[in-house]
Design a protein around this motif. Structure first.
Motif, short mmCIF file in Angstrom:
data_model
loop_
_atom_site.label_atom_id
_atom_site.label_comp_id
_atom_site.label_asym_id
_atom_site.label_seq_id
_atom_site.Cartn_x
_atom_site.Cartn_y
_atom_site.Cartn_z
N SER A 30 -13.78 46.96 -40.09
CA SER A 30 -13.17 46.52 -38.06
C SER A 30 -15.26 46.98 -37.58
O SER A 30 -15.74 48.24 -37.85
N ARG A 31 -14.95 46.10 -36.98
CA ARG A 31 -16.53 45.98 -36.33
C ARG A 31 -16.80 46.83 -34.58
O ARG A 31 -15.49 46.33 -34.10
N GLN A 32 -17.26 47.54 -33.92
CA GLN A 32 -17.31 47.49 -32.98
C GLN A 32 -16.96 46.87 -31.83
O GLN A 32 -17.81 47.41 -30.36
N GLY A 33 -17.90 45.82 -31.90
CA GLY A 33 -19.14 44.65 -31.31
C GLY A 33 -19.67 44.26 -31.41
O GLY A 33 -20.09 43.88 -32.68
N GLY A 34 -20.93 43.18 -30.49
CA GLY A 34 -21.36 42.66 -31.17
C GLY A 34 -22.11 41.74 -29.97
O GLY A 34 -21.64 41.36 -29.33
N PRO A 35 -23.45 41.25 -30.53
CA PRO A 35 -23.91 40.62 -28.97
C PRO A 35 -23.37 39.35 -28.25
O PRO A 35 -23.81 38.85 -27.28
N GLN A 36 -22.31 38.33 -28.98
CA GLN A 36 -21.28 37.54 -28.22
C GLN A 36 -20.64 37.98 -27.81
O GLN A 36 -20.77 37.44 -26.61
N GLN A 37 -20.45 39.38 -27.49
CA GLN A 37 -19.64 39.88 -26.26
C GLN A 37 -20.31 39.91 -24.97
O GLN A 37 -20.30 39.14 -23.90
N TRP A 38 -21.81 40.04 -25.14
CA TRP A 38 -22.78 40.42 -24.02
C TRP A 38 -23.10 38.60 -23.78
O TRP A 38 -23.24 38.61 -22.60
N LEU A 39 -23.21 38.16 -24.42
CA LEU A 39 -23.71 36.61 -24.09
C LEU A 39 -21.94 36.03 -23.56
O LEU A 39 -22.66 35.28 -22.75
N SER A 40 -20.78 36.56 -23.85
CA SER A 40 -19.72 35.66 -22.95
C SER A 40 -19.68 36.58 -21.54
O SER A 40 -19.82 35.70 -20.91
N ARG A 41 -19.90 37.89 -21.61
CA ARG A 41 -20.48 38.43 -19.98
C ARG A 41 -20.80 37.88 -19.18
O ARG A 41 -20.83 37.40 -17.72
N LEU A 91 4.99 36.62 -47.13
CA LEU A 91 3.90 36.47 -48.39
C LEU A 91 4.25 37.06 -48.99
O LEU A 91 4.92 38.46 -48.99
N PRO A 92 3.50 36.82 -50.43
CA PRO A 92 3.56 37.97 -52.17
C PRO A 92 2.62 39.13 -51.03
O PRO A 92 2.66 40.11 -52.26
N GLY A 93 1.65 38.64 -51.06
CA GLY A 93 1.08 40.33 -50.51
C GLY A 93 1.26 40.90 -49.19
O GLY A 93 1.81 40.32 -48.61
N ARG A 94 0.37 42.00 -48.92
CA ARG A 94 1.07 42.28 -47.75
C ARG A 94 -0.29 41.33 -47.15
O ARG A 94 -1.05 41.29 -46.74
N ALA A 95 -0.20 41.53 -44.98
CA ALA A 95 -0.33 40.57 -44.39
C ALA A 95 -1.81 41.71 -44.14
O ALA A 95 -1.38 42.64 -43.99
N ARG A 96 -2.50 40.65 -43.46
CA ARG A 96 -3.74 41.10 -43.07
C ARG A 96 -3.93 40.41 -42.15
O ARG A 96 -4.12 38.54 -42.16
N PRO A 97 -5.35 40.11 -41.11
CA PRO A 97 -6.21 39.28 -40.11
C PRO A 97 -7.35 39.10 -40.95
O PRO A 97 -7.55 39.57 -42.35
N VAL A 98 -7.23 37.83 -40.86
CA VAL A 98 -8.57 37.03 -41.32
C VAL A 98 -10.01 37.70 -41.11
O VAL A 98 -10.27 37.67 -39.93
N ALA A 99 -10.37 38.03 -42.29
CA ALA A 99 -12.21 38.70 -41.52
C ALA A 99 -13.06 37.90 -40.65
O ALA A 99 -12.78 36.57 -41.44
N PRO A 100 -13.77 38.33 -40.25
CA PRO A 100 -14.27 39.66 -40.07
C PRO A 100 -13.33 40.28 -39.16
O PRO A 100 -12.82 39.26 -38.37
N VAL A 101 -12.96 41.57 -38.65
CA VAL A 101 -11.73 42.24 -38.05
C VAL A 101 -12.59 42.97 -36.94
O VAL A 101 -14.23 43.46 -37.02
N TYR A 102 -12.17 42.19 -35.69
CA TYR A 102 -12.84 43.88 -34.57
C TYR A 102 -11.67 44.66 -34.53
O TYR A 102 -10.56 45.33 -34.37
N GLN A 103 -12.16 45.84 -34.23
CA GLN A 103 -11.31 46.64 -33.40
C GLN A 103 -11.12 46.43 -31.35
O GLN A 103 -11.42 45.78 -30.77
N PRO A 104 -9.52 46.60 -31.16
CA PRO A 104 -9.07 46.65 -30.02
C PRO A 104 -9.75 46.85 -29.65
O PRO A 104 -9.22 46.59 -27.97
N GLU A 105 -10.69 47.84 -28.69
CA GLU A 105 -10.91 48.78 -27.64
C GLU A 105 -12.42 47.54 -27.59
O GLU A 105 -12.56 47.52 -26.29
N VAL A 106 -12.83 46.65 -28.46
CA VAL A 106 -13.87 45.28 -28.28
C VAL A 106 -12.96 44.48 -27.33
O VAL A 106 -12.96 43.94 -26.07
#
Length: 348
Positions: free
Chosen positions: A310-321, A209-224
């Motif tokens: 990057s996000r550290q988490g959110g309510p969706q993780q609790w809902l999924s678990r 790509l012409p620009g530097r690669a990046r993830p599509v936002a929103p981005v989460y931390q790998p610890e999540v």
């Protein structure tokens, strides 16, 4: 006659294999298991990253075994699994996470490049699962966790090889899960669908790509992602986990209006996968043919360059678990309301 249910795996000191463990989500996942006191086998190609990951695991409280291996080599994967079993005595959990990718229009990807991504990002999971089952099925216990993505259901432009691999994993895993259920096996398989994650892959992926690669936002931390994978490993009866509100939103939107999503991604996803900088190519083909840390002697770690957003988490993780528990609560509440209403109607 159904077999008796196998006894639960011990909560600590389990023998765990994590592929793609030298960086990114794999590195964070290995540390999450280590923090529980587990014994962690680290499988990846990059020796610098593996050595650093092993040190991190030891410091986190786990026991580390670093095994250099190319997940696209079926015989090498079998040998690696045997080495783990010989060292730890058995394998309780196997996490498939190895990665290779290309950011480019489909017409700019050569057949050999497409094949290589498929061999690592799909067949690597197949070979890893096969190796894990060879050791789990005789014991009638164990869990295989397939690390997936929202892209297992929803393809996006510029990542045709990776999306194809994730879709293939999804179908393969469903087929295998049905077979294990049919035979009444105590071995479980589950899949964790991830959102965009802040990992080093966007600095080493092959990028046209012409620009530097990046993830599509929103981005989460790998610890999540790591927390979700560890949870899934201990709750393998669930067929799938969704991590991040963006994953849930994407999968629901794709189920309801895939054609609309096609047009939306056609308009937005090209720019969303590039930042304002000019593309750099310090590693040529990135980690496609050789490990990213190989000729550079560099440990990339778990995090990429997107920590600030990057996000550290959110309510969706609790809902999924807690989806089952939540569903029961909602059902009980709805039942109580319905019973009360029927009682009132009967009194009229």
């Amino acid at each position: 006659m159904r077999r008796p249910r196998p006894r639960a795996l011990p909560k600590h000191g389990r023998a765990v294999v994590v592929t793609g463990a030298s960086g990114g989500v794999g590195r964070a996942t290995a540390l999450a298991f280590a923090a529980r006191g587990d014994r962690v086998a680290l499988l990846a190609r990059g020796r610098e990253g593996l050595a650093a990951a092993a040190d991190d695991v030891q410091r986190a409280g786990g026991e580390a075994l670093a095994v250099p291996v190319d997940m696209a080599d079926a015989k090498a994967v079998e040998d690696a699994a045997q080495q783990v079993a010989d060292t730890f005595g058995h394998i309780d959990i196997w996490v498939n996470n190895a990665f290779a990718g290309i950011l480019a229009p489909f017409t700019e990807i050569s057949p050999d490049e497409f094949r290589r991504v498929t061999e690592v990002a799909y067949l690597g999971y197949v070979f890893g699962t096969r190796a894990a089952l060879r050791h789990m099925l005789p014991r009638d216990r164990g869990t295989v966790v397939q690390v997936g993505s929202a892209l297992a259901y929803r393809g996006i432009p510029l990542q045709s090889a990776y999306c194809g691999a994730k879709h293939a994993i999804q179908g393969f895993n469903e087929s295998l899960r049905c077979e294990l259920l049919h035979r009444g096996s105590g071995v479980r398989t589950t899949m964790v669908q991830l959102p965009a994650v802040n990992t080093p892959q966007f600095d080493w992926v092959l990028n046209r790509l012409p620009g530097r690669a990046r993830p599509v936002a929103p981005v989460y931390q790998p610890e999540v992602a790591a927390r979700a994978i560890v949870h899934a490993a201990g709750h393998g009866r669930r067929r799938e986990y969704w991590v991040g509100s963006s994953t849930a939103a994407t999968l629901i939107a794709n189920a309801v209006a895939p054609g609309v999503l096609d047009r939306y991604l056609a308009r937005t996803a090209f720019e969303a996968q590039q930042d304002g900088g000019v593309a750099e190519a310090p590693m040529g083909a990135g980690n496609l043919w050789t490990p990213a840390d190989g000729p550079h002697g560099r440990d990339f770690g778990a995090h990429g360059r997107f920590d600030e957003e990057s996000r550290q988490g959110g309510p969706q993780q609790w809902l999924s678990r807690n989806r089952t528990r939540l569903g029961r609560t909602v059902a009980l509440g709805a039942g109580a309301l319905a019973a009360r209403r029927l009682t009132r109607l009967a009194r009229r």
